[in-house]
Design an enzyme around this catalytic site. Structure first.
Site, PDB file in Angstrom:
ATOM      1  N   GLU A  61      -2.220  -0.885   7.114  1.00 61.04           N
ATOM      2  CA  GLU A  61      -2.764  -2.245   7.077  1.00 61.04           C
ATOM      3  C   GLU A  61      -1.903  -3.210   6.261  1.00 61.04           C
ATOM      4  O   GLU A  61      -2.144  -4.416   6.266  1.00 61.04           O
ATOM      5  CB  GLU A  61      -4.188  -2.225   6.517  1.00 61.04           C
ATOM      6  CG  GLU A  61      -5.213  -1.553   7.416  1.00 61.04           C
ATOM      7  CD  GLU A  61      -5.130  -0.026   7.429  1.00 61.04           C
ATOM      8  OE1 GLU A  61      -5.422   0.571   8.484  1.00 61.04           O
ATOM      9  OE2 GLU A  61      -4.759   0.581   6.398  1.00 61.04           O
ATOM     10  N   ALA A  83       0.760   4.807  -1.493  1.00 67.85           N
ATOM     11  CA  ALA A  83       1.329   6.155  -1.545  1.00 67.85           C
ATOM     12  C   ALA A  83       0.963   6.901  -0.270  1.00 67.85           C
ATOM     13  O   ALA A  83      -0.217   7.071   0.034  1.00 67.85           O
ATOM     14  CB  ALA A  83       0.815   6.910  -2.764  1.00 67.85           C
ATOM     15  N   VAL A  84       1.987   7.309   0.467  1.00 71.06           N
ATOM     16  CA  VAL A  84       1.805   8.121   1.662  1.00 71.06           C
ATOM     17  C   VAL A  84       2.439   9.474   1.357  1.00 71.06           C
ATOM     18  O   VAL A  84       3.631   9.553   1.058  1.00 71.06           O
ATOM     19  CB  VAL A  84       2.471   7.479   2.903  1.00 71.06           C
ATOM     20  CG1 VAL A  84       2.227   8.333   4.136  1.00 71.06           C
ATOM     21  CG2 VAL A  84       1.952   6.067   3.122  1.00 71.06           C
ATOM     22  N   HIS A  91       1.657  12.431  11.228  1.00 68.35           N
ATOM     23  CA  HIS A  91       0.981  11.194  10.821  1.00 68.35           C
ATOM     24  C   HIS A  91       1.785  10.448   9.752  1.00 68.35           C
ATOM     25  O   HIS A  91       1.932   9.224   9.804  1.00 68.35           O
ATOM     26  CB  HIS A  91      -0.428  11.535  10.310  1.00 68.35           C
ATOM     27  CG  HIS A  91      -1.222  10.366   9.865  1.00 68.35           C
ATOM     28  ND1 HIS A  91      -1.806   9.494  10.746  1.00 68.35           N
ATOM     29  CD2 HIS A  91      -1.539   9.917   8.620  1.00 68.35           C
ATOM     30  CE1 HIS A  91      -2.447   8.559  10.070  1.00 68.35           C
ATOM     31  NE2 HIS A  91      -2.293   8.792   8.774  1.00 68.35           N
TER      32      HIS A  91
END
Length: 156
Positions: A61, A83-84, A91
């Protein structure tokens, strides 16, 4: 030595307004990034009332929110923090890649500097290290990059 005109940004945030986009996903890490960015800007002269924190669900987003903030004309710079963390599925690659591309486009299209403080790590441990422990605080680094870029762009 050759004498050439050099343009450099000053690290003075007085009179500037910043939006800080912060994801709720992995908030235990992101909150450290936000704290670092807010502290950095305040130490460099930005009043707390000139900072706006915008909480959003996740990294995907970020671009649309950054676009809206940039188009508003209210902010000199935007700092995107999140943070990914890689999991067992692809994904991670989709989210991290699209968020990164989207934020770059917003900055280029709007002319408003967008600081990239989106951690993309292989583990929670790596994310924690980049949120204020061994590897510094990437929220601070993103805030510093935006501040310097804003001040450089004022001179161009």
């Amino acid at each position: 030595m050759l004498h050439v005109k050099t343009i450099e940004g000053q690290f003075d945030a007085k009179g500037l307004k910043f939006a800080i986009i912060a994801t709720r996903f992995n908030d235990f890490i992101v909150d450290r990034l936000v704290g670092g960015a807010v502290d950095y800007l305040a130490r460099h002269g930005c009043e707390r009332e000139d900072m706006t924190i915008v909480r959003i669900p996740g990294a995907f987003e970020m671009p649309i929110v950054a676009q809206k903030l940039a188009k508003s004309g209210r902010y000199h710079g935007i700092i995107a923090l999140g943070a990914v963390i890689r999991g067992a599925t692809p994904h991670f690659d989709f989210v991290a890649g699209e968020a990164t591309k989207g934020l770059a486009h917003i900055s280029l299209d709007s002319g408003v500097p967008v600081g990239f403080g989106l951690l993309t790590t292989d583990s929670i441990e790596q994310a924690i290290e980049r949120a204020g422990t061994k590897a510094g605080n990437k929220g601070v680094e993103a805030a510093a990059a935006v501040l310097e870029t804003v001040r450089v762009m004022e001179q161009l």
